[in-house]
Design a protein around this motif. Structure first.
Motif, mmCIF file in Angstrom:
data_model
loop_
_atom_site.group_PDB
_atom_site.id
_atom_site.type_symbol
_atom_site.label_atom_id
_atom_site.label_comp_id
_atom_site.label_asym_id
_atom_site.label_seq_id
_atom_site.Cartn_x
_atom_site.Cartn_y
_atom_site.Cartn_z
ATOM 1 N N ASP A 1 0.829 -1.131 -0.109
ATOM 2 C CA ASP A 1 -0.071 -0.169 -0.163
ATOM 3 C C ASP A 1 1.055 1.249 0.157
ATOM 4 O O ASP A 1 1.738 1.679 1.135
ATOM 5 C CB ASP A 1 -1.555 0.191 1.295
ATOM 6 C CG ASP A 1 -1.764 0.701 1.439
ATOM 7 O OD1 ASP A 1 -2.351 1.847 0.733
ATOM 8 O OD2 ASP A 1 -3.338 0.618 0.858
ATOM 9 N N ARG B 1 -3.306 10.047 -6.626
ATOM 10 C CA ARG B 1 -4.791 10.108 -5.774
ATOM 11 C C ARG B 1 -3.322 10.382 -4.520
ATOM 12 O O ARG B 1 -3.824 10.554 -3.250
ATOM 13 C CB ARG B 1 -4.521 8.525 -4.616
ATOM 14 C CG ARG B 1 -5.090 7.491 -6.158
ATOM 15 C CD ARG B 1 -5.289 6.534 -5.737
ATOM 16 N NE ARG B 1 -5.884 5.441 -4.878
ATOM 17 C CZ ARG B 1 -5.876 5.060 -4.474
ATOM 18 N NH1 ARG B 1 -5.404 3.576 -5.195
ATOM 19 N NH2 ARG B 1 -5.562 4.390 -3.155
ATOM 20 N N PHE C 1 -0.376 4.013 -0.684
ATOM 21 C CA PHE C 1 -1.423 5.528 -0.384
ATOM 22 C C PHE C 1 -2.330 5.519 0.748
ATOM 23 O O PHE C 1 -1.672 6.825 1.366
ATOM 24 C CB PHE C 1 -2.765 5.337 -1.557
ATOM 25 C CG PHE C 1 -2.393 4.714 -2.643
ATOM 26 C CD1 PHE C 1 -1.659 5.816 -3.859
ATOM 27 C CD2 PHE C 1 -3.086 3.829 -3.246
ATOM 28 C CE1 PHE C 1 -1.847 5.547 -5.337
ATOM 29 C CE2 PHE C 1 -2.246 3.283 -4.666
ATOM 30 C CZ PHE C 1 -1.952 4.479 -5.933
ATOM 31 N N ASP C 2 -2.432 4.668 1.436
ATOM 32 C CA ASP C 2 -3.333 4.278 2.869
ATOM 33 C C ASP C 2 -2.047 4.619 4.086
ATOM 34 O O ASP C 2 -1.595 4.135 4.614
ATOM 35 C CB ASP C 2 -3.915 3.290 3.290
ATOM 36 C CG ASP C 2 -5.243 3.739 4.280
ATOM 37 O OD1 ASP C 2 -4.720 4.267 5.333
ATOM 38 O OD2 ASP C 2 -6.187 2.864 4.225
ATOM 39 N N GLU C 3 -2.217 5.769 5.145
ATOM 40 C CA GLU C 3 -0.664 5.804 5.923
ATOM 41 C C GLU C 3 -1.212 4.839 6.839
ATOM 42 O O GLU C 3 -0.236 4.102 7.708
ATOM 43 C CB GLU C 3 -0.950 7.454 6.549
ATOM 44 C CG GLU C 3 -0.156 7.766 7.290
ATOM 45 C CD GLU C 3 0.364 9.077 8.001
ATOM 46 O OE1 GLU C 3 1.343 9.365 9.069
ATOM 47 O OE2 GLU C 3 -0.579 9.695 7.047
ATOM 48 N N VAL D 1 -2.092 2.220 6.800
ATOM 49 C CA VAL D 1 -1.375 0.524 6.352
ATOM 50 C C VAL D 1 -0.474 1.021 6.748
ATOM 51 O O VAL D 1 0.181 -0.473 6.933
ATOM 52 C CB VAL D 1 -2.433 0.202 4.584
ATOM 53 C CG1 VAL D 1 -1.628 -0.566 4.517
ATOM 54 C CG2 VAL D 1 -3.759 -0.038 4.627
ATOM 55 N N TRP D 2 0.497 1.762 5.451
ATOM 56 C CA TRP D 2 2.209 1.441 5.445
ATOM 57 C C TRP D 2 2.306 1.309 6.843
ATOM 58 O O TRP D 2 3.800 1.417 7.491
ATOM 59 C CB TRP D 2 2.768 2.235 4.052
ATOM 60 C CG TRP D 2 2.810 4.120 4.527
ATOM 61 C CD1 TRP D 2 1.801 4.824 4.092
ATOM 62 C CD2 TRP D 2 2.831 4.735 5.858
ATOM 63 N NE1 TRP D 2 1.676 5.564 4.221
ATOM 64 C CE2 TRP D 2 2.499 5.819 5.152
ATOM 65 C CE3 TRP D 2 3.842 4.671 6.696
ATOM 66 C CZ2 TRP D 2 2.764 7.184 6.237
ATOM 67 C CZ3 TRP D 2 4.791 5.297 6.914
ATOM 68 C CH2 TRP D 2 4.319 7.077 7.165
#
Length: 442
Positions: free
Chosen positions: A87, A211, A89-91, A93-94
């Motif tokens: 991932d 994005r 894009f999603d803080e 998640v990473w």
């Protein structure tokens, strides 16, 4: 955890666990809000994140081994599993990902000559500025060698980020999962990225602007990102970046640069790619100068895929040597292109497809079974060019010369770290390589 104060010099610190790769947890060493600390020759291994610098200033990690941080088991096996995609894009998640070294909210910090291999990620720079990562070994990770998020004005130089790859199987699937030697995910600007080994990565180098906020005005120079099963260099939805003197050979694509604008591609070497040397989709006002593209399926491909998306227009292509393959330059739904002083030789040296117009060639050597192949309705104007081969109807020619034009050498000459790469005419990324079903061990 040791009590480290501002100004301390720490030598030979050792903090290790024997946890299994997917079970590693906790932070081995956390330095928070520290200044002027030197950590030399440390060994911190076996944690979720081995060393974390948070809110630090002028802290130096000098040498040491920070390998074998968290490496979750992958789901892919006999078949590819989409859950293994990283991932970017999603803080939320990473932030669950492990790493050998993490720099967050740091300024003027340095990581020099360190090692962080055999895990998912080597080093992560998060909202950090004016930091240096130099001479490190972040190879053989299954995610990223170096990963950046909202980090600007940093220097990444002389690092080994090779073999950062996941979800590649020579017989079953090729996914990559957004793995890369160096990954710029979101709003990373004015960084200098030079002389890094990015070979055999999912992508060698990946700069993303989709994005998220674009990453712009970076200098990416003299890196070798060859032997990628996907893109040696990928740069998307961003502008003002400069790619100078890089090697992008023996990959599926040399450069893939969707929605890129006001970028410069200068003096790069791109050879033996399975598909296209430089591919720019929906790009505008880019300069492609002094590059060597040889034996790729197609050399430069500029195109617009969607009618209601950003136009493909405003290119300067000059001083390049583009030889071999089906076409040296292919333009589709692209306008306002100036080609000057290029050496173009292929089955079709110049290929103009639907919607290509306002294309001007000046003082170019144009050779092929078809010097210029143009679909009906395409417009091009040639002036002072040497032509050898058929020219489609409707292409205007003015002042063509009878002998080859002497072209100046490219302004920048890149030297591959593997000389044999220049002679290998076949895309053989998997040849004699270990099966790579989601493992960092190669």
């Amino acid at each position: 955890m040791p009590d480290i104060r501002d100004g301390d010099r720490i030598e030979g610190l050792q903090l290790n666990t024997d946890a299994d790769a997917a079970e590693r947890s906790g932070v081995g060493l956390l330095l928070e809000g520290r200044r002027d600390v030197v950590l030399r020759g440390a060994e911190v291994r076996g944690f979720w994140q081995n060393v974390v610098l948070r809110g630090c200033r002028n802290v130096t990690i000098d040498g040491g081994d920070f390998s074998h941080s968290l490496q979750p088991a992958l789901f892919s096996g006999e078949t590819y599993d989409q859950r293994d995609w990283l991932d970017i894009f999603d803080e939320a998640v990473w932030r669950t990902y492990g790493a050998g070294i993490v720099l967050e909210d740091c300024e003027d910090c340095s990581v020099i000559g360190a090692r962080a291999s055999g895990a998912q990620n080597g080093v992560m720079l998060i909202n950090s500025r004016s930091c240096t990562v130099s001479g490190c070994d972040f190879s053989h990770n299954s995610g990223w060698g170096i990963w950046m998020w909202k980090s600007s004005d940093n220097l990444l130089t002389g690092n080994d980020c090779s073999w950062c790859v996941r979800c590649e199987d020579p017989e079953r699937y090729s996914a990559g999962g957004d793995s890369a030697g160096i990954m710029l995910s979101n709003d990373n600007c004015r960084n200098v990225i030079t002389h890094n080994d990015l070979r055999f990565g999912g992508d060698g180098f990946f700069l993303n602007g989709l994005r998220v906020a674009p990453s712009e005005h970076n200098t990416v120079a003299f890196n070798d990102a060859s032997h990628s099963p996907h893109n040696a260099f990928e740069s998307s939805f961003s502008g003002g970046n400069r790619f100078i003197g890089n090697i992008a050979s023996n990959s599926r694509f040399g450069f893939w640069c969707g929605y890129s604008h006001h970028n410069e591609f200068v003096g790069n070497v791109i050879e033996n790619c399975l598909e296209w040397g430089i591919a720019i989709e929906h790009g505008h006002h880019n300069r492609i100068v002094g590059n060597e593209l040889r034996r790729n399926k197609r050399g430069i491909v500029l195109f617009r895929r969607e009618a209601d998306a950003q136009a493909s227009r405003g290119y300067q292509i000059s001083g390049n040597v583009i030889t071999g393959g089906e076409a040296a330059v292919t333009l589709s739904e692209t306008e306002d292109v100036l080609l000057l002083h290029n050496e173009l030789e292929a089955d079709a040296a110049v290929e103009l497809k639907k919607g290509a117009r306002d294309v001007r060639l000046g003082r170019c050597n144009v050779r092929g079974a078809e010097a210029v192949r143009a679909e009906p309705g395409c417009a091009a104007h040639l002036s002072g060019c040497y032509l050898e081969g058929a020219v489609s109807e409707g292409v205007a020619i003015a002042g063509a010369v009878e002998t080859s034009i002497s072209l100046a050498a490219p302004p920048v000459t890149a030297q591959p770290s593997d000389p044999a790469a220049r002679e290998d005419h076949v895309f053989r990324w998997y040849d004699r390589r270990k099966n790579l079903i989601g493992t960092a061990e190669v």
